[in-house]
Structures are given as structure tokens and as C-alpha cells.
Design a protein around this motif. Structure first.
Motif, PDB file in Angstrom:
ATOM      1  N   GLY A  36       0.820  -1.216   0.000  1.00  0.00           N
ATOM      2  CA  GLY A  36       0.000   0.000   0.000  1.00  0.00           C
ATOM      3  C   GLY A  36       0.845   1.253   0.000  1.00  0.00           C
ATOM      4  O   GLY A  36       0.516   2.238  -0.665  1.00  0.00           O
ATOM      5  N   ALA A  37       1.952   1.230   0.748  1.00  0.00           N
ATOM      6  CA  ALA A  37       2.857   2.389   0.762  1.00  0.00           C
ATOM      7  C   ALA A  37       3.541   2.554  -0.590  1.00  0.00           C
ATOM      8  O   ALA A  37       3.696   3.671  -1.087  1.00  0.00           O
ATOM      9  CB  ALA A  37       3.897   2.229   1.875  1.00  0.00           C
ATOM     10  N   ILE A  38       3.922   1.434  -1.199  1.00  0.00           N
ATOM     11  CA  ILE A  38       4.571   1.491  -2.511  1.00  0.00           C
ATOM     12  C   ILE A  38       3.603   2.012  -3.574  1.00  0.00           C
ATOM     13  O   ILE A  38       3.982   2.771  -4.464  1.00  0.00           O
ATOM     14  CB  ILE A  38       5.112   0.098  -2.902  1.00  0.00           C
ATOM     15  N   CYS A  39       2.336   1.629  -3.468  1.00  0.00           N
ATOM     16  CA  CYS A  39       1.331   2.014  -4.466  1.00  0.00           C
ATOM     17  C   CYS A  39       0.785   3.427  -4.254  1.00  0.00           C
ATOM     18  O   CYS A  39       0.041   3.923  -5.112  1.00  0.00           O
ATOM     19  CB  CYS A  39       0.171   1.023  -4.453  1.00  0.00           C
ATOM     20  N   LEU A  40       1.155   4.072  -3.167  1.00  0.00           N
ATOM     21  CA  LEU A  40       0.615   5.408  -2.892  1.00  0.00           C
ATOM     22  C   LEU A  40       0.990   6.413  -3.982  1.00  0.00           C
ATOM     23  O   LEU A  40       0.134   7.174  -4.438  1.00  0.00           O
ATOM     24  CB  LEU A  40       1.072   5.911  -1.521  1.00  0.00           C
ATOM     25  N   MET A  41       2.232   6.423  -4.406  1.00  0.00           N
ATOM     26  CA  MET A  41       2.641   7.397  -5.422  1.00  0.00           C
ATOM     27  C   MET A  41       1.900   7.171  -6.747  1.00  0.00           C
ATOM     28  O   MET A  41       1.381   8.136  -7.316  1.00  0.00           O
ATOM     29  CB  MET A  41       4.153   7.378  -5.627  1.00  0.00           C
ATOM     30  N   PRO A  42       1.829   5.938  -7.258  1.00  0.00           N
ATOM     31  CA  PRO A  42       1.020   5.754  -8.470  1.00  0.00           C
ATOM     32  C   PRO A  42      -0.433   6.184  -8.275  1.00  0.00           C
ATOM     33  O   PRO A  42      -1.026   6.784  -9.171  1.00  0.00           O
ATOM     34  CB  PRO A  42       1.121   4.248  -8.746  1.00  0.00           C
ATOM     35  N   PHE A  43      -1.009   5.892  -7.115  1.00  0.00           N
ATOM     36  CA  PHE A  43      -2.381   6.319  -6.823  1.00  0.00           C
ATOM     37  C   PHE A  43      -2.508   7.834  -6.926  1.00  0.00           C
ATOM     38  O   PHE A  43      -3.437   8.348  -7.566  1.00  0.00           O
ATOM     39  CB  PHE A  43      -2.788   5.854  -5.416  1.00  0.00           C
ATOM     40  N   GLY A  69      -9.500   1.715   1.460  1.00  0.00           N
ATOM     41  CA  GLY A  69      -9.512   0.710   0.398  1.00  0.00           C
ATOM     42  C   GLY A  69      -8.567  -0.447   0.675  1.00  0.00           C
ATOM     43  O   GLY A  69      -8.849  -1.593   0.306  1.00  0.00           O
ATOM     44  N   TRP A  70      -7.460  -0.166   1.339  1.00  0.00           N
ATOM     45  CA  TRP A  70      -6.486  -1.215   1.645  1.00  0.00           C
ATOM     46  C   TRP A  70      -6.871  -2.017   2.886  1.00  0.00           C
ATOM     47  O   TRP A  70      -6.364  -3.114   3.095  1.00  0.00           O
ATOM     48  CB  TRP A  70      -5.097  -0.619   1.839  1.00  0.00           C
ATOM     49  N   VAL A 157     -14.186 -10.699  -6.094  1.00  0.00           N
ATOM     50  CA  VAL A 157     -13.920  -9.543  -6.957  1.00  0.00           C
ATOM     51  C   VAL A 157     -15.092  -8.568  -6.918  1.00  0.00           C
ATOM     52  O   VAL A 157     -14.887  -7.353  -6.792  1.00  0.00           O
ATOM     53  CB  VAL A 157     -13.617  -9.992  -8.404  1.00  0.00           C
ATOM     54  N   LEU A 158     -16.316  -9.096  -7.002  1.00  0.00           N
ATOM     55  CA  LEU A 158     -17.493  -8.222  -6.918  1.00  0.00           C
ATOM     56  C   LEU A 158     -17.566  -7.495  -5.581  1.00  0.00           C
ATOM     57  O   LEU A 158     -17.884  -6.303  -5.526  1.00  0.00           O
ATOM     58  CB  LEU A 158     -18.771  -9.035  -7.131  1.00  0.00           C
ATOM     59  N   MET A 159     -17.250  -8.198  -4.496  1.00  0.00           N
ATOM     60  CA  MET A 159     -17.268  -7.584  -3.182  1.00  0.00           C
ATOM     61  C   MET A 159     -16.224  -6.467  -3.097  1.00  0.00           C
ATOM     62  O   MET A 159     -16.514  -5.372  -2.610  1.00  0.00           O
ATOM     63  CB  MET A 159     -17.006  -8.635  -2.102  1.00  0.00           C
ATOM     64  N   ASP A 160     -15.030  -6.719  -3.591  1.00  0.00           N
ATOM     65  CA  ASP A 160     -13.984  -5.702  -3.563  1.00  0.00           C
ATOM     66  C   ASP A 160     -14.380  -4.505  -4.426  1.00  0.00           C
ATOM     67  O   ASP A 160     -14.179  -3.352  -4.042  1.00  0.00           O
ATOM     68  CB  ASP A 160     -12.657  -6.295  -4.038  1.00  0.00           C
ATOM     69  N   THR A 161     -14.954  -4.776  -5.583  1.00  0.00           N
ATOM     70  CA  THR A 161     -15.390  -3.693  -6.471  1.00  0.00           C
ATOM     71  C   THR A 161     -16.477  -2.858  -5.809  1.00  0.00           C
ATOM     72  O   THR A 161     -16.440  -1.618  -5.868  1.00  0.00           O
ATOM     73  CB  THR A 161     -15.887  -4.273  -7.815  1.00  0.00           C
ATOM     74  N   ALA A 162     -17.434  -3.512  -5.158  1.00  0.00           N
ATOM     75  CA  ALA A 162     -18.509  -2.785  -4.473  1.00  0.00           C
ATOM     76  C   ALA A 162     -17.948  -1.922  -3.343  1.00  0.00           C
ATOM     77  O   ALA A 162     -18.352  -0.759  -3.183  1.00  0.00           O
ATOM     78  CB  ALA A 162     -19.548  -3.768  -3.930  1.00  0.00           C
ATOM     79  N   ILE A 163     -17.020  -2.470  -2.582  1.00  0.00           N
ATOM     80  CA  ILE A 163     -16.398  -1.695  -1.505  1.00  0.00           C
ATOM     81  C   ILE A 163     -15.654  -0.504  -2.090  1.00  0.00           C
ATOM     82  O   ILE A 163     -15.748   0.615  -1.590  1.00  0.00           O
ATOM     83  CB  ILE A 163     -15.462  -2.584  -0.659  1.00  0.00           C
ATOM     84  N   GLY A 164     -14.915  -0.739  -3.163  1.00  0.00           N
ATOM     85  CA  GLY A 164     -14.177   0.344  -3.812  1.00  0.00           C
ATOM     86  C   GLY A 164     -15.086   1.442  -4.329  1.00  0.00           C
ATOM     87  O   GLY A 164     -14.789   2.638  -4.183  1.00  0.00           O
TER      88      GLY A 164
END
Length: 176
Positions: A36-43, A69-70, A157-164
Motif C-alpha cells: 500500500g505504501a509502494i502504491c501510494l505514489m502511483p495512486f 480501500g487497503w 472480486v465483486l465484493m472488492d469492487t462494491a467496496i471500492g
């Protein structure tokens, strides 16, 4: 962290052996949240290219949404994994899910940057392909890590998408 990045690389190519590198110990799941820390900059780059939310007072709200989200999906997914008798495999799933997000963010960042210089139709198609890949990768990780059917993996995947989507719409309402 090196093992996690190697796991992400293998998983991104649909290679199940990436699972062995995702979780080397029980602490491996906790350490996998470094993804999550590594992906922060791309986010942040993706969000900045998409709208001006990061240029206004919305940065704090965006960051809270990012952290949620994480955290939200792993917590909710534990309940589903346990209900299906897959609780013991959940730490592996979350470690692999976290590290696979490196590949997802790399693809989404690439499509965002490339899409910004392509004609709108091509850029939109590239973004759609990037999202399709992200959905497939999460499905692949859920199916292989939890040893469940493709249908059940699709429910994760659907659950993660709904949460997102819930988090994104909340962030837009508060920050907008």
C-alpha cells in the motif's frame, strides 16, 4: 519486500508460484501491507491526472479513502473466507492480494499516462483493458490462493469492487 515484489511479478503473469513468495511467514501478511505504501505514489499520480481533487482541500479525504480501500476489503473478505471454510488460507490470499496490487497499480498508471496522450477513444479503450486486467488478476489470486471455484472467486472480486465504489463515491461526496 523483495519476495513480495517477485510474487507480484509472477502473479501478474498468471503464474501460481507467486503465491509461494507472497507469504513466507504469518508476519508476511502484515508485511504485505507495505504494498500500500509502494502504491501510494502511483495512486496520487493517477488521481492527479484524473481530476483536480488532489490540488484542492480534497487530498486528505483522498488519502483516507486510499487507506480504507487497503483495509476494508481484507477485513470483509475474512468473513466470507471463513464462511466458505477457507479461513486458514485467508492470510495467503491477503498477502497475494496486497502484492498483486503492485501489478494492478503499475498497469493502471501506465494506461493513465499513455491514455492521456492517445486520442480519447484509444485512451478509453486502454483504460478499459487495464481495468479488465485488474479484475482478472484479483480473480486469479482469489481462486488460486483460496482454492475456490471461479464463481466464488468472482464473488470476492465483486465484493472488492462494491467496496471500492462505495469508498470512491463517499470520497467524491465529501471531497467534492
Amino acid at each position: 519486500m523483495v519476495s513480495g515484489i517477485r510474487a507480484a511479478t509472477l502473479l501478474a503473469r498468471g503464474r501460481e508460484e507467486g503465491l509461494r513468495l507472497a507469504l513466507l511467514s504469518m508476519e508476511g501478511t502484515a508485511r504485505s501491507f507495505w504494498a500500500g505504501a509502494i502504491c501510494l505514489m502511483p495512486f496520487l499520480i493517477i488521481r492527479a491526472m484524473g481530476n483536480d481533487a488532489l490540488l484542492s482541500a480534497g487530498l486528505g479525504v483522498e488519502l483516507i479513502g486510499y487507506v480504507l480501500g487497503w483495509v476494508a476489503f481484507p477485513l470483509v473478505s475474512l468473513t466470507l473466507a471463513e464462511a466458505w471454510g477457507r479461513g486458514p488460507l485467508w492470510p495467503l490470499f491477503i498477502a497475494a492480494w496486497n502484492w498483486a496490487n503492485l501489478a494492478t497499480y503499475t498497469v493502471l498508471l501506465g494506461s493513465t499516462v499513455l491514455g492521456s496522450i492517445l486520442p480519447p477513444g484509444m485512451g478509453g479503450m486502454l483504460t478499459l483493458m487495464a481495468f479488465a486486467y485488474a479484475l482478472w488478476l484479483e480473480w486469479f489470486v482469489a481462486q488460486r490462493a483460496l482454492r475456490i471455484s471461479g464463481f466464488r472467486a468472482g464473488l470476492f472480486v465483486l465484493m472488492d469492487t462494491a467496496i471500492g465504489l462505495l469508498i470512491a463515491s463517499t470520497v467524491a461526496r465529501i471531497g467534492g
